[in-house]
Design a protein around this motif. Structure first.
Motif, short mmCIF file in Angstrom:
data_model
loop_
_atom_site.label_atom_id
_atom_site.label_comp_id
_atom_site.label_asym_id
_atom_site.label_seq_id
_atom_site.Cartn_x
_atom_site.Cartn_y
_atom_site.Cartn_z
N GLN A 157 -1.55 -20.30 17.99
CA GLN A 157 -0.47 -20.89 18.05
C GLN A 157 -0.80 -21.46 16.49
OE1 GLN A 157 2.80 -20.26 19.00
NE2 GLN A 157 2.04 -19.14 20.83
N TYR B 84 2.20 -27.95 26.23
CA TYR B 84 2.06 -26.47 25.62
C TYR B 84 1.46 -26.31 26.76
CZ TYR B 84 -2.31 -29.52 25.77
OH TYR B 84 -3.86 -30.51 25.90
N ASN C 118 2.43 -23.90 28.45
CA ASN C 118 2.63 -22.76 28.31
C ASN C 118 2.44 -21.97 27.12
OD1 ASN C 118 3.44 -19.73 27.51
ND2 ASN C 118 5.13 -20.00 28.78
N ASN D 32 1.80 -19.88 25.22
CA ASN D 32 3.23 -18.46 24.18
C ASN D 32 4.16 -19.83 24.03
OD1 ASN D 32 0.87 -16.61 24.18
ND2 ASN D 32 1.18 -16.47 26.76
N ASN D 33 4.56 -20.38 24.29
CA ASN D 33 5.20 -21.36 23.89
C ASN D 33 5.68 -22.61 24.06
OD1 ASN D 33 8.20 -21.14 24.22
ND2 ASN D 33 8.90 -21.43 25.99
N HIS E 161 6.43 -25.95 22.92
CA HIS E 161 8.09 -26.57 22.75
C HIS E 161 7.51 -28.32 22.40
CE1 HIS E 161 7.94 -26.77 27.16
NE2 HIS E 161 8.99 -27.61 26.77
#
Length: 101
Positions: free
Chosen positions: A55, A85, A87, A89-90, A92
């Motif tokens: 990411q 963090y 996840n 993949n997400n 935020h």
């Protein structure tokens, strides 16, 4: 990556291009590198000789990061950011504390 088997003569094994690296942090197999104006980069560092970008969080110039227990505290030019963090993949933003001048 350096081979330090002979600490008096370290050998470069591999390098990875970054724009303007500053602080870094590691939590298990995740490596977080502050790359200045390019933001926060998150890598899978399971194998040090084959790190892979997972990411990139862009925004203000980032100087330092402390990552632990799925939360990254990021120091940037305009304040302190807290990212979740859990996840990968997400990733935020949880909160931002701005610097008031």
């Amino acid at each position: 990556m350096l081979d330090i088997k002979n600490i008096k003569v370290p050998t470069l094994v591999k390098s990875y291009p970054l724009t303007n690296p500053h602080g870094l942090s590691k939590d298990k197999n995740l490596l977080f590198i502050c790359d200045g104006a390019d933001g926060l980069k998150v890598f899978d560092a399971t194998h040090a000789d084959k790190i892979q970008t997972l990411q990139q969080i862009t925004g203000p110039k980032i100087y330092d990061v402390i990552a632990s227990n799925n939360v990254a505290l990021v120091i940037a030019k305009d304040g302190l950011y807290q990212y979740d963090y859990s996840n990968i993949n997400n990733i935020h933003l949880l909160r931002k504390i701005p610097i008031i001048k």
